[in-house]
Design a protein around this motif. Structure first.
Motif, short mmCIF file in Angstrom:
data_model
loop_
_atom_site.label_atom_id
_atom_site.label_comp_id
_atom_site.label_asym_id
_atom_site.label_seq_id
_atom_site.Cartn_x
_atom_site.Cartn_y
_atom_site.Cartn_z
N LYS A 1 -8.02 -12.80 2.45
CA LYS A 1 -8.62 -14.15 2.00
C LYS A 1 -7.58 -15.42 2.08
O LYS A 1 -7.84 -16.82 1.99
CB LYS A 1 -9.34 -13.98 0.70
N GLY A 2 -6.37 -14.90 1.98
CA GLY A 2 -5.25 -15.87 1.98
C GLY A 2 -4.35 -15.72 0.87
O GLY A 2 -3.77 -17.01 0.49
N LEU A 3 -4.57 -15.13 -0.14
CA LEU A 3 -3.94 -15.15 -1.27
C LEU A 3 -2.80 -14.16 -1.46
O LEU A 3 -2.88 -12.91 -1.34
CB LEU A 3 -5.00 -14.57 -2.49
N ASP A 4 -1.50 -14.67 -1.27
CA ASP A 4 -0.53 -13.83 -1.20
C ASP A 4 -0.01 -13.32 -2.67
O ASP A 4 0.40 -12.08 -2.99
CB ASP A 4 0.93 -14.68 -0.94
N TYR A 5 -0.55 -14.32 -3.80
CA TYR A 5 -0.42 -13.78 -4.99
C TYR A 5 -1.19 -14.22 -5.93
O TYR A 5 -1.76 -15.64 -5.57
CB TYR A 5 1.07 -14.36 -5.62
N TYR A 6 -1.95 -13.73 -6.77
CA TYR A 6 -2.86 -14.54 -7.83
C TYR A 6 -2.66 -13.76 -9.41
O TYR A 6 -2.12 -12.65 -9.26
CB TYR A 6 -4.12 -14.24 -7.30
N ILE A 7 -2.74 -14.72 -10.34
CA ILE A 7 -2.58 -14.32 -11.69
C ILE A 7 -3.51 -12.97 -12.04
O ILE A 7 -4.65 -13.30 -11.65
CB ILE A 7 -2.74 -15.25 -12.64
N GLY A 8 -2.66 -11.91 -12.48
CA GLY A 8 -3.59 -10.72 -12.79
C GLY A 8 -3.31 -9.57 -11.73
O GLY A 8 -3.74 -8.48 -11.79
N MET A 9 -2.59 -10.00 -10.60
CA MET A 9 -2.21 -9.27 -9.38
C MET A 9 -1.44 -8.02 -9.94
O MET A 9 -0.45 -8.03 -11.01
CB MET A 9 -1.71 -10.06 -8.54
N GLY A 10 -1.59 -6.77 -9.40
CA GLY A 10 -0.85 -5.72 -9.81
C GLY A 10 -1.50 -4.73 -10.70
O GLY A 10 -2.76 -4.80 -11.07
N GLY A 11 -0.93 -3.88 -11.13
CA GLY A 11 -1.38 -2.71 -12.19
C GLY A 11 -1.95 -1.60 -11.48
O GLY A 11 -1.71 -1.51 -10.32
N LYS A 12 -2.71 -0.66 -12.15
CA LYS A 12 -3.16 0.55 -11.56
C LYS A 12 -4.12 0.16 -10.54
O LYS A 12 -5.15 -0.51 -10.75
CB LYS A 12 -3.66 1.62 -12.58
N TYR B 1 -19.20 -7.89 4.51
CA TYR B 1 -18.79 -6.96 3.53
C TYR B 1 -17.49 -6.60 3.78
O TYR B 1 -17.20 -5.91 5.05
CB TYR B 1 -19.77 -5.83 3.33
N TYR B 2 -16.29 -7.12 3.11
CA TYR B 2 -14.97 -6.73 3.36
C TYR B 2 -14.57 -5.53 2.36
O TYR B 2 -14.62 -5.72 1.18
CB TYR B 2 -14.24 -7.88 3.02
N LEU B 3 -13.92 -4.54 3.03
CA LEU B 3 -13.64 -3.36 2.14
C LEU B 3 -12.12 -3.01 2.78
O LEU B 3 -11.66 -3.19 3.87
CB LEU B 3 -14.35 -2.40 2.48
N ALA B 4 -11.56 -2.33 1.73
CA ALA B 4 -10.20 -1.91 1.73
C ALA B 4 -9.93 -0.89 0.69
O ALA B 4 -10.49 -0.88 -0.13
CB ALA B 4 -8.80 -2.95 1.97
N ASP B 5 -8.71 -0.24 0.86
CA ASP B 5 -8.29 0.99 -0.26
C ASP B 5 -7.96 0.12 -1.38
O ASP B 5 -8.19 0.70 -2.54
CB ASP B 5 -7.27 1.76 0.25
N ASP B 6 -7.39 -0.95 -1.42
CA ASP B 6 -6.70 -1.77 -2.40
C ASP B 6 -7.29 -3.13 -2.47
O ASP B 6 -7.12 -3.65 -1.38
CB ASP B 6 -5.21 -1.57 -2.23
N TYR B 7 -7.88 -3.65 -3.57
CA TYR B 7 -8.50 -4.98 -3.38
C TYR B 7 -7.27 -6.29 -3.23
O TYR B 7 -7.67 -7.12 -2.61
CB TYR B 7 -8.93 -5.32 -4.93
N ASP B 8 -6.10 -5.72 -3.47
CA ASP B 8 -4.96 -6.74 -3.05
C ASP B 8 -5.14 -6.92 -1.64
O ASP B 8 -4.69 -8.12 -1.13
CB ASP B 8 -3.66 -6.40 -3.63
N GLU B 9 -5.40 -5.97 -0.78
CA GLU B 9 -5.54 -6.18 0.61
C GLU B 9 -6.42 -6.98 1.06
O GLU B 9 -6.46 -8.05 1.89
CB GLU B 9 -5.61 -4.81 1.35
N ILE B 10 -7.85 -7.27 0.21
CA ILE B 10 -8.95 -8.13 0.41
C ILE B 10 -8.19 -9.52 0.18
O ILE B 10 -8.59 -10.43 0.73
CB ILE B 10 -9.96 -7.81 -0.28
N GLN B 11 -7.55 -9.39 -0.99
CA GLN B 11 -6.98 -10.84 -1.50
C GLN B 11 -6.22 -11.63 -0.40
O GLN B 11 -6.19 -12.78 0.04
CB GLN B 11 -6.46 -10.79 -2.82
N LYS B 12 -5.24 -10.67 0.12
CA LYS B 12 -4.28 -11.15 1.22
C LYS B 12 -5.05 -11.66 2.53
O LYS B 12 -4.72 -12.57 3.25
CB LYS B 12 -3.61 -9.89 1.56
#
Length: 366
Positions: free
Chosen positions: A202-213, A189-200
């Protein structure tokens, strides 16, 4: 356009079985070890990794431990490997551990780039030969890990671990597994304040749909749950990890509806989503719920398959308890199967769903 033309001059091209791979000029193909890493990556891309079969270019331990051993493959639908040209931005060597940073993208007819993702792989030797490794396995070494019950929790150093929430999650696991008569299984179970931290991670520096609120978000895959914003208690995705594999003959709306009924969505309960959906649909009488499976997202907070799927699951649970809900989980994968199951279990034919669901939303929202 001039910028694009200049940029293209900086590329080295390689074509493999119709899969185009290009390299930044900073990647040195004359270095013999770098060349081996380049060949490994190209061979992997040419091996149809979207098929998820045993692969000679990926390390054996991941393939032994995980059915879907490439954790990036399923990040996009139908797959990360859906034919996008791949541009290798860099290959970095740190004491024999190579990091490949690759961009999956293409150039549209008007000259503007369409970037699906920028992702990272690691490469090191296994039994004397270079093999690919998931970025997650290496990156998580800088995170903390605490095991509670069935769950190995991974979290960034800034996070203060909440043992009470962790115990609450284990209680939820035991309850749902008992109710659906399945054996609970351990998972990560991987957790962080911001889901983009989880993506990072996993190895995703950028993914379509990234950003927003920034808002609670999560995803599950095999024996892993990834969540941002809700700490140690994200029951919706845990439901999928524990229950879904035991009921392969189910419609997408069945699984998502029951997960929302029992575990909420985006940190809000089903009742919360019902209340706002009721208000929205009252203002939009033109929306025809007889064709509810054609509906997608009400907005960026509430999705129809969560709230309406959850309402239908709730009514089935109220009528027949977990025995009937379990039967609903094996009612078929097609849209016709889903509509037929509603009629079978609730007595509501498809042509009466609009009135029925609006009435139930109104009643539940009181």
């Amino acid at each position: 356009m001039k910028i694009i033309q200049i940029f293209l001059l900086l590329l080295t091209y390689s074509s493999i079985f119709g899969q185009e791979v290009t390299y930044n000029h900073l990647v040195d193909p004359n270095n013999s070890e770098t060349k081996k890493v380049m060949n490994l990556f190209e061979n992997y891309l040419a091996s149809n990794p979207q098929n998820k079969t045993q692969n000679p270019y990926w390390n054996s331990s991941d393939q032994q431990d995980h059915k879907h051993y490439d954790f990036l493959e399923s990040e996009f639908q139908p797959s990360l490997y859906q034919g996008f040209p791949v541009h290798v931005l860099s290959i970095k060597n740190t004491d024999g551990l190579y990091q490949i940073k690759a961009q999956f993208s293409y150039c549209k007819n008007d000259g503007t780039p369409y970037i699906l993702a920028i992702v990272n792989y690691f490469v090191r030797k296994e039994n004397g030969r270079y093999k690919l490794y998931n970025a997650l396995t290496t990156n998580r070494e800088s995170w903390n890990c605490t095991s509670v019950g069935l769950v190995d929790f991974y979290y960034p150093p800034y996070h203060q671990f909440d043992h009470q929430k962790a115990k609450q999650l284990n209680k939820f696991i035991n309850e749902i597994c008992t109710n659906f008569n399945v054996q609970p299984k351990p998972f990560e179970y991987y957790l962080a304040d911001d889901y983009d931290e989880i993506q990072k991670l996993k190895g995703l520096d950028y993914y379509i749909g990234m950003g927003g609120k920034v808002q609670p978000s999560g995803k599950s895959s095999d024996d892993k749950v990834y969540c941002g914003g809700l700490g140690e208690y994200y029951p919706h995705e845990v439901f999928h990890v524990q229950i879904d594999e035991h009921f392969p003959n189910k419609h997408f709306w069945v699984s998502e509806g029951i997960a929302t009924l029992l575990g909420g969505s985006r940190g809000k309960s089903l009742d919360w989503h019902i209340a706002r959906t009721n208000q929205y649909l009252k203002a939009h009488p033109e929306i025809n719920l007889n064709d509810l499976l054609q509906l997608k997202n009400m907005d960026n907070v509430t999705s129809y398959h969560y709230v309406l799927g959850g309402l239908i699951a709730k009514k089935i649970l109220e009528k027949g308890g977990y025995n009937l809900l379990t039967e609903f989980m094996s009612s078929g994968k097609t849209d016709d199967d889903y509509y037929n199951a509603i009629e079978k279990h609730l007595g509501i034919p498809r042509l009466k769903l609009n009135n029925y669901l609006r009435e139930q939303l109104k009643a539940e929202a009181k």
